[in-house]
Design an enzyme around this catalytic site. Structure first.
Site, PDB file in Angstrom:
ATOM      1  N   LYS A 206      34.291  23.583 -17.009  1.00 30.93           N
ATOM      2  CA  LYS A 206      34.582  24.603 -16.452  1.00 30.93           C
ATOM      3  C   LYS A 206      35.888  25.342 -16.904  1.00 30.93           C
ATOM      4  CE  LYS A 206      37.115  25.371 -12.567  1.00 30.93           C
ATOM      5  NZ  LYS A 206      37.719  26.755 -13.076  1.00 30.93           N
ATOM      6  N   GLY A 258      45.688  21.161 -17.000  1.00 33.92           N
ATOM      7  CA  GLY A 258      46.374  22.085 -16.011  1.00 33.92           C
ATOM      8  C   GLY A 258      47.582  21.854 -15.498  1.00 33.92           C
ATOM      9  N   SER A 259      47.844  22.167 -14.236  1.00 31.98           N
ATOM     10  CA  SER A 259      48.998  22.106 -13.676  1.00 31.98           C
ATOM     11  C   SER A 259      49.108  20.824 -13.140  1.00 31.98           C
ATOM     12  CB  SER A 259      49.098  23.262 -12.340  1.00 31.98           C
ATOM     13  OG  SER A 259      48.310  22.975 -11.629  1.00 31.98           O
ATOM     14  N   THR A 260      50.397  20.213 -12.821  1.00 29.42           N
ATOM     15  CA  THR A 260      50.684  19.130 -12.322  1.00 29.42           C
ATOM     16  C   THR A 260      50.192  18.771 -10.749  1.00 29.42           C
ATOM     17  OG1 THR A 260      52.379  18.673 -13.796  1.00 29.42           O
ATOM     18  CG2 THR A 260      52.832  17.290 -11.969  1.00 29.42           C
ATOM     19  N   GLY A 263      46.705  18.260 -10.919  1.00 29.47           N
ATOM     20  CA  GLY A 263      46.352  16.980 -11.397  1.00 29.47           C
ATOM     21  C   GLY A 263      46.547  15.848 -10.556  1.00 29.47           C
ATOM     22  N   GLU A 280      46.078  15.972 -18.629  1.00 28.54           N
ATOM     23  CA  GLU A 280      47.079  16.648 -19.620  1.00 28.54           C
ATOM     24  C   GLU A 280      47.709  17.944 -18.517  1.00 28.54           C
ATOM     25  OE1 GLU A 280      48.965  19.135 -21.671  1.00 28.54           O
ATOM     26  OE2 GLU A 280      47.198  19.486 -22.958  1.00 28.54           O
ATOM     27  N   CYS A 314      51.925  24.055 -22.358  1.00 27.50           N
ATOM     28  CA  CYS A 314      52.266  23.179 -21.638  1.00 27.50           C
ATOM     29  C   CYS A 314      53.512  22.349 -22.750  1.00 27.50           C
ATOM     30  CB  CYS A 314      51.454  22.020 -21.154  1.00 27.50           C
ATOM     31  SG  CYS A 314      49.718  22.553 -21.428  1.00 27.50           S
ATOM     32  N   GLU A 411      58.691  24.077 -14.516  1.00 26.98           N
ATOM     33  CA  GLU A 411      57.879  24.605 -15.461  1.00 26.98           C
ATOM     34  C   GLU A 411      57.778  26.198 -15.079  1.00 26.98           C
ATOM     35  OE1 GLU A 411      53.700  23.540 -16.293  1.00 26.98           O
ATOM     36  OE2 GLU A 411      54.156  23.568 -18.228  1.00 26.98           O
TER      37      GLU A 411
END
Ligand code: ADP
Length: 501
Positions: A206, A258-260, A263, A280, A314, A411
């Site tokens: 996706k 993607g974002s933490t 995640g 990641e 990132c 970030e």
């Protein structure tokens, strides 16, 4: 700025008409890449079992060009039933075709996809810049060639897995669910799909909701390459679709970039299941300039690390540490270089910094700029002009930032660079490692011994020395701490897609 020739109206820099201009940089005439050769459908279905199909709900959503807010295409919204269909197709293809196919044959398909990406590279680069906002220079010279290179690289491993993992019995995992972000839409798809297929897995991927188009073009390439139906399925949608993939019972592996925050959600969702996971996530890379560094080269590296690509990586070098003795000089050079950066139309070949990917992202960056100002760091932005339409942000510095500032810790994902100084190696290691993330870092120095010392002490998955943001398919990439786990690229990238006995 130094003296520069200003381009005359008729575009001939250096001609007799060109006038000396002491105040500004080069003024380039527009040099837009043509859009005539690209082919975009008005509406894209879901790529399931080798063909584009309508979504079960009949729902579609629009994707726009962030540089001018123009509508580009409608893409299908996949819901749970579509995710089920895609996983079913992937499972059937895995059981009946892909896991049984001789490895060398799998490799041939990957080579074919790589070559077709190269053949259609111009179209892919233009669509990438239109859908994502990144400068054509970046999509043309980095994203698309690297995407092809990943397919070439992993094609080579397909029939050599026994050599990749000597004395081990290697087998694929099964069906991989792969969820990718908007900053490198085609490249991330290649990072995910190529090693998975090489190792004998099938895939449901996706792309991000704001940048689905190059993944859908890749689906066309995969179809035209004659890949057996169901080996790769590409479905579009937002977070809910992603969550349906993550929670699907018949998926053996989740690969997420993607974002933490997301995640962490994924990690929670797969806890207690036997799904394999690689994540990641975010980063807050330190770019460290020692006094013995080649300073002009370092300044170019800083610019490349954070401003090219709008800070949308990132691994962006978003925290700059300069050794005190050269700080004033580096900052002066940095500001001068920032003045010469061109922010604007991503399709223009002169553009250095394109559009911010979405309105939401631009608002987030602006919020952080407000936070940085309130926290007391010294704000500086380039005086360059930016287009009145579309989502753009000037390259920005926060000087004299301190370790506790949120703009230093969190970030931002935009062209915003915090600047701190240091005196000793120990001090900068301490400061650079003092972040929840650990994806990448940069070190600039003339001394090899210093580089090795820094590399062994930096808690970052990648440490670039006297360069920044360099990628190669043979080289693994991934993080420490809240930047995630698992590696992509290189031999290590195969490990996330195989069982080893
Ligand atoms: P970014 O901040 O880079 O946009 P996100 O983590 O929000 O990162 O999005 C990255 C990818 O994850 C996108 O494809 C997005 O649709 C997807 N996603 C968002 N929320 C979820 C979720 N809860 N579960 C799975 N995937 C998700």
């Amino acid at each position: 700025m130094e003296n520069k020739l200003k381009t005359s109206k008729n575009g001939s820099a250096g001609s007799k008409k060109a006038a000396l201009d002491f105040s500004s940089g080069w003024n380039y005439d527009p040099s837009p890449e043509s859009k005539d050769h690209i082919r975009l459908e008005k509406k894209y279905g879901l790529f399931i079992n080798g063909e584009f199909v309508k979504p079960s709900s009949g729902k579609y959503f629009g994707t726009i060009n962030p540089a001018n807010e123009e509508h580009l295409a409608q893409v299908a919204l996949a819901e749970e039933k579509d995710v089920n269909d895609a996983v079913k197709a992937a499972r059937t293809a895995y059981n009946k075709v892909w896991s049984k196919m001789p490895a060398a044959e799998r490799g041939k398909y990957l080579y074919r996809i790589a070559r077709m990406i190269q053949e259609r590279s111009r179209e892919l680069a233009v669509i990438e810049s239109m859908d994502g906002g990144k400068p054509i220079r970046e999509s043309r010279d980095v994203d698309v060639p690297l995407a092809a290179a990943h397919f070439f690289y992993y094609a080579g491993w397909a029939d050599k897995l026994d050599y990749a993992f000597p004395n081990r019995k290697v087998s694929p995992l099964g069906v991989a669910g792969q969820i990718i972000p908007w900053n490198f839409p085609l490249l991330m798809a290649a990072w995910k799909i190529a090693p998975a297929l090489a190792a004998g897995n099938t895939v449901v991927l996706k792309p991000a909701e704001t940048t689905p188009l190059t993944a859908l073009k890749l689906a066309e390439i995969i179809r035209d390459a004659g890949l057996p139906p169901g080996v790769v399925n590409i479905i579009t949608g937002a977070g809910k679709t992603g969550a349906s993939i993550v929670n699907h019972k018949d998926i053996n592996k989740i690969a997420f970039t993607g974002s933490t925050d997301v995640g962490k959600l994924i990690q929670r969702a797969v806890a207690g299941t036997d799904k394999k996971v690689t994540l990641e996530l975010g980063g807050k890379a330190a770019n460290i300039i020692f006094e013995d560094a080649p300073l002009d080269q370092a300044v170019e590296g800083i610019i490349n690390g954070i401003f090219f690509n709008q800070g949308h990586v990132c691994c962006a070098g978003s925290r700059l540490f300069i050794q005190e003795s050269v700080a004033a000089k580096v900052i002066r050079k940095l500001k001068a270089r920032m003045e010469s950066l061109i922010v604007g139309d991503p399709l223009d070949k002169n553009t250095d910094i394109g559009a911010i990917n979405s309105k939401m992202q631009l608002e987030k960056i602006r919020e952080y700029i407000g936070i940085g100002k309130n926290e007391g760091a010294e704000f500086y932005e380039s005086s360059c002009s930016i287009p009145s339409k579309g989502y753009f942000c000037r390259p920005t510095l926060f000087l004299n930032a301190s370790q506790s500032h949120r703009v230093v810790q969190e970030e931002i994902f935009g062209p915003v660079l915090t600047v701190q100084t240091f005196r000793t190696v120990e001090e900068v290691i301490e400061k650079a490692n003092n972040t929840p993330y650990g994806l990448s870092a940069g070190v600039w120095t003339d001394k090899g011994s210093k580089i090795f010392n820094m590399m062994s002490k930096m808690r970052a998955g990648v440490v670039w020395a006297n360069t920044f943001n360099k990628f190669d398919p043979t080289s693994p990439f991934g993080g420490y701490k809240e930047s995630g786990y698992g590696r992509e690229g290189g031999l290590h990238g195969l490990m996330g897609y195989v069982n080893l006995k």
